[in-house]
Design a protein around this motif. Structure first.
Motif, mmCIF file in Angstrom:
data_model
loop_
_atom_site.group_PDB
_atom_site.id
_atom_site.type_symbol
_atom_site.label_atom_id
_atom_site.label_comp_id
_atom_site.label_asym_id
_atom_site.label_seq_id
_atom_site.Cartn_x
_atom_site.Cartn_y
_atom_site.Cartn_z
ATOM 1 N N TYR A 421 0.861 -1.185 0.000
ATOM 2 C CA TYR A 421 0.000 0.000 0.000
ATOM 3 C C TYR A 421 0.894 1.230 0.000
ATOM 4 O O TYR A 421 1.882 1.308 0.738
ATOM 5 N N THR A 422 0.552 2.195 -0.852
ATOM 6 C CA THR A 422 1.283 3.449 -0.844
ATOM 7 C C THR A 422 0.389 4.547 -1.400
ATOM 8 O O THR A 422 -0.661 4.274 -1.983
ATOM 9 N N SER A 423 0.789 5.772 -1.196
ATOM 10 C CA SER A 423 0.114 6.910 -1.799
ATOM 11 C C SER A 423 1.156 7.983 -2.055
ATOM 12 O O SER A 423 2.342 7.803 -1.768
ATOM 13 N N TRP A 424 0.717 9.104 -2.587
ATOM 14 C CA TRP A 424 1.652 10.197 -2.840
ATOM 15 C C TRP A 424 2.303 10.702 -1.559
ATOM 16 O O TRP A 424 3.420 11.230 -1.592
ATOM 17 N N VAL A 425 1.611 10.525 -0.424
ATOM 18 C CA VAL A 425 2.134 11.088 0.831
ATOM 19 C C VAL A 425 2.331 10.029 1.920
ATOM 20 O O VAL A 425 2.700 10.377 3.034
ATOM 21 N N GLY A 496 1.357 8.511 -20.525
ATOM 22 C CA GLY A 496 0.293 8.472 -21.512
ATOM 23 C C GLY A 496 0.492 7.545 -22.691
ATOM 24 O O GLY A 496 0.099 7.896 -23.812
ATOM 25 N N SER A 497 1.043 6.351 -22.481
ATOM 26 C CA SER A 497 1.192 5.373 -23.568
ATOM 27 C C SER A 497 1.115 3.953 -23.011
ATOM 28 O O SER A 497 1.291 3.733 -21.813
ATOM 29 N N TYR A 498 0.841 3.003 -23.899
ATOM 30 C CA TYR A 498 0.889 1.563 -23.601
ATOM 31 C C TYR A 498 -0.072 1.119 -22.502
ATOM 32 O O TYR A 498 0.106 0.066 -21.909
ATOM 33 N N GLU A 499 -1.078 1.904 -22.209
ATOM 34 C CA GLU A 499 -2.022 1.627 -21.115
ATOM 35 C C GLU A 499 -1.308 1.599 -19.765
ATOM 36 O O GLU A 499 -1.797 1.001 -18.796
ATOM 37 N N VAL A 500 -0.167 2.243 -19.669
ATOM 38 C CA VAL A 500 0.559 2.339 -18.401
ATOM 39 C C VAL A 500 -0.088 3.428 -17.555
ATOM 40 O O VAL A 500 -0.303 4.547 -18.027
ATOM 41 N N SER A 501 -0.390 3.116 -16.327
ATOM 42 C CA SER A 501 -0.978 4.079 -15.402
ATOM 43 C C SER A 501 0.090 4.593 -14.441
ATOM 44 O O SER A 501 0.884 3.808 -13.920
ATOM 45 N N VAL A 502 0.114 5.890 -14.221
ATOM 46 C CA VAL A 502 1.028 6.469 -13.230
ATOM 47 C C VAL A 502 0.283 6.481 -11.901
ATOM 48 O O VAL A 502 -0.393 7.445 -11.541
ATOM 49 N N ASP A 503 0.405 5.383 -11.186
ATOM 50 C CA ASP A 503 -0.337 5.230 -9.937
ATOM 51 C C ASP A 503 0.369 5.953 -8.802
ATOM 52 O O ASP A 503 1.587 6.149 -8.832
ATOM 53 N N PRO A 504 -0.385 6.361 -7.780
ATOM 54 C CA PRO A 504 0.225 7.032 -6.629
ATOM 55 C C PRO A 504 1.343 6.194 -6.012
ATOM 56 O O PRO A 504 1.186 4.982 -5.803
ATOM 57 N N TYR A 505 2.466 6.824 -5.755
ATOM 58 C CA TYR A 505 3.577 6.152 -5.087
ATOM 59 C C TYR A 505 4.347 7.189 -4.287
ATOM 60 O O TYR A 505 4.423 8.355 -4.661
ATOM 61 N N PHE A 506 4.897 6.741 -3.180
ATOM 62 C CA PHE A 506 5.654 7.642 -2.329
ATOM 63 C C PHE A 506 7.090 7.727 -2.820
ATOM 64 O O PHE A 506 7.680 6.742 -3.254
#
Length: 731
Positions: A421-425, A496-506
């Motif tokens: 589990y992680t988030s931006w903060v 924005g390519s290859y269906e890659v998602s920039v998911d929240p990460y610390f």
């Protein structure tokens, strides 16, 4: 702020070549830079590095400060949470002052309750556990190497054999080693120049590995009998240059799963591990153009497949399918049972098994979540065939507005599911989830030194309107005490390519931006996968410009906020995100105060027009095939960064690359920078090229090296975001 360098930049000589396709002629003055083996090219790249360092010399104190901040917040004697395999717990240690980890293990408890047997030992810094063994000291192994990257690292189930791969150049070609864990000896049996991802069969008799062709495409899967002179078995060879081939061991360890895939469809073959010479069985042929994955499972003594597929289900659904022996696709569909039916708001991403549960990862409202259902319920579903499928539950306790969860590990030998589990903060947390008890146990939170408090930072979602009416999700991160009564600088990131998602990460390094008053924003633009498969499809091929328009429109939205300084927005992206940066600059250079392009795919049309270059043919499913289709050629030429530089004032730009990158060749950013200098308005700052001469697609190796590279990039951005002096005029 000084906006140009007083030092003369290296000038790449111009040698005209022509590219002719579909009655269009493109003149290219810098294609000669592709000749990596020539000393003239190396000399030129070296001169670019020296120039870049000289004109940014005033940024060095800030780089050092940021590096020190990263180092000061990081527990250098860090360790991983042990993972159980067989009768051992495996984990890694890092030691202060050393670049790479130590890979270790200790014996596991074999008796007692489930909780006792599956509670990992508490590993403490600088204190060895009873019975602890160091299986591989990566620092010692890397001591005389210019580059070190550890590939697949896998102990056998019985704990007697270790296999590990090493890339010593950054070109993602690995040497695979075998170590006897009883004697400590590394065998003379080794495999050279193989691809990443090699793995052992359950009995550790064979290593399954991949080979790549001259275009860096994994195309052949082989089985190597360890410590034997037997000829390796070719399990499958993929002839289609537009298909990537990979292999993995099924969750139940009964089959090698061979998957040929593009971004649009798949073909899976199964080979039983007890007879690797068997002709692989095709599940659904590629002619059906279905994207799918499978996992064998035995129910009531009979073998079935858990299948994730997108047939008439754009976001994919999960079904229980019979084995396809003798069945065509139509018959297979008639017999499969829906386990998780398709939903417009849920994108299924994968399945795995624990000893008692089916574990699903799926994306809902941009967020990756973990869902579970018991295998007993799955067996019952085979009898009832309920169209609603199974009832899935989620582990409770994740409450932030935007976060990321994922399955770190499951095993058919264990009832627990390990979740990160992680988030931006929120620093990464690792949990063990016991589904039977609905118990979520925190095993570790990434430690930070220096008094970090997540309450000092905020992360939330905003939505920016695109020019065609779509709403673009933004992740906005800043300090909680940010003064919104005044305008603040922004670093905007995208892919924005290859269906890659920039998911929240610390990110520890990101704190150095936030603490200086910078707002960090990720624009989740089309071409990524944050809002499901349709979000991706609306940003690929002949819809690709939506990706770039979304990024510019996100900037426009941010610039209109009262608390954002529209004159201090910098942009950052890497690889295909580097293409995004280049295309964005050509569209709206006036909107940005600085731009950083990491290993940027900025000469995409030249690359994709040559099927002999690495990965070119594989890219046709993402961008289209400009060789055969004049419409695709014309469309790509209208947006690719190298072809569309214009005579306008561009902001300070740095392209960061690596000489040995096999994904995006160094020549793309090298050509781009050279052409920028020849084309953009002379009142623009001189574009810079920074090249790692020993690195690969991810830059240099080792944690301290990577911290320095990050500090370099952030110091460059902060120089303009905080309106400091960007160039060293004293030289």
């Amino acid at each position: 702020m000084t906006t140009f360098s007083p030092l003369p930049a290296p000038r790449a000589r111009q040698q005209m070549t022509t590219r002719v396709f579909h009655d269009d002629t493109f003149y290219d003055s810098f294609e000669w830079l592709r000749e990596k083996e020539k000393s003239e090219v190396i000399d030129y790249l070296t001169a670019e590095n020296e120039y870049c360092e000289k004109v940014t010399a005033q940024q060095q104190p800030l780089r050092q400060t940021i590096f020190d901040e990263i180092k000061g917040r990081t527990l250098e004697t860090d360790l991983s949470v042990p993972t159980r395999k067989g009768n051992w717990w495996y984990f890694s240690r890092t030691v202060e002052g050393q670049q790479y980890p130590l890979m270790c293990r200790v014996p596991a408890v074999r008796e007692g309750s489930v909780e006792e047997r599956f509670t990992p030992p508490l590993v403490e810094s600088n204190q060895q556990l009873e019975g602890e063994e160091t299986l591989l000291d990566c620092n010692a192994f890397a001591a005389d190497l210019p580059f070190f990257s550890l590939g697949s690292f896998e102990p056998s189930l019985d704990g007697e054999l270790l296999t590990f791969g090493v890339d010593d150049a950054g070109d993602e070609r690995y040497t695979q080693y075998f170590k006897n864990l009883n004697t400590g000896e590394i065998s003379s049996d080794r495999l050279e120049d193989i691809f990443a991802g090699a793995f052992l069969t359950a009995d550790a008799t064979y290593l399954i590995y991949s080979l790549v062709d001259d275009s860096w495409r994994p195309y052949e899967i082989r089985a190597h009998k360890i410590n034997s002179s037997d000829e390796d078995i070719v399990l499958f060879k993929e002839p289609d240059q537009g298909m990537w081939l990979e292999a993995n061991l099924s969750e139940d360890r009964t089959h090698v799963v061979l998957t040929s895939f593009s971004s649009e469809f798949t073909e899976v073959r199964l080979v039983p591990t007890d007879n690797l010479r068997t002709t692989p069985m095709v599940v659904i042929p590629r002619t059906e153009r279905v994207q799918y994955s499978v996992e064998p499972i035995i129910i009531a003594g009979q073998q079935y497949l858990i299948m994730v597929h997108d047939f008439e289900a754009i976001n994919s659904e999960i079904v229980l399918s019979p084995m396809p022996t003798g069945l065509g696709f139509s018959d297979l569909r008639q017999q499969w049972i829906k386990v998780m039916p398709h939903r417009d708001d849920v994108r299924v991403e994968g399945v795995s098994f624990s000893s008692r549960h089916l574990v699903v990862t799926a994306r809902q409202d941009t967020t990756v979540k973990v869902f579970l259902a018991s295998l007993d319920a799955l067996a019952q579903l085979k009898v009832t065939d309920s169209p609603a499928g199974l009832t899935f539950t989620e582990p409770a306790g994740f409450t932030e507005e935007i976060y990321t969860t994922g399955v770190l590990s499951t095993s058919v030998d264990s009832p627990i599911v390990r979740i990160n589990y992680t988030s931006w903060v929120t620093p990464t947390r690792i949990f063990d989830y016991f589904p039977e008890q609905e118990s979520l146990i925190l095993r570790r939170e990434t430690p930070l030194l220096g008094g970090f408090d997540s309450e000092d930072y905020l992360a939330y979602r905003m939505w920016a309107p695109a020019r065609d009416g779509k709403m673009i999700p933004l992740s906005v991160v800043h300090r909680a005490d940010l003064d919104k009564s005044r305008e603040n600088p922004v670093l905007q990131y995208g892919y924005g390519s290859y269906e890659v998602s920039v998911d929240p990460y610390f990110s520890i390094p990101r704190l150095s931006l936030l603490d200086r008053g910078v707002i960090f924003v990720v624009a989740h633009i089309r071409g990524g996968g944050e809002l499901g498969r349709s979000w991706y499809q609306d940003g690929k091929k002949l819809q690709k410009k939506n990706t770039f328009f979304d990024f510019v429109d996100a900037t426009e939205f941010l610039g209109q906020l009262d608390w954002v300084d529209a004159q201090r927005i910098a942009i950052h992206g890497g690889s295909a995100g580097g293409l995004l940066i280049g295309a964005t600059l050509n569209l709206a250079p006036e909107k940005y105060c600085a731009a950083i392009a990491d290993v940027p795919f900025v000469d995409a049309l030249t690359t994709i027009l040559d099927p002999n270059l690495p990965l070119s043919a594989l890219e046709w499913e993402e961008w289209g095939n400009p060789i055969e289709d004049p419409e695709v050629y014309s469309y790509m030429k209208s947006y690719t960064p190298y072809e569309n530089i214009r005579q306008a004032t561009y902001p300070p730009i740095v392209a960061v690359t690596s000489l040995n990158d096999t994904r995006v060749f160094y020549v793309e950013p090298a050509k781009w920078v050279a052409k920028l200098r020849e084309t953009i308005s002379p009142d623009s700052p001189t574009p810079l090229l920074k090249i790692e001469m020993d690195g690969g697609h991810g830059g240099g190796s080792g944690r301290y090296t990577q911290w320095k590279e990050t500090a370099w990039i952030y110091a460059f951005a902060l120089t303009y975001l905080l309106d400091q002096d960007g160039w060293n005029e004293s030289n």
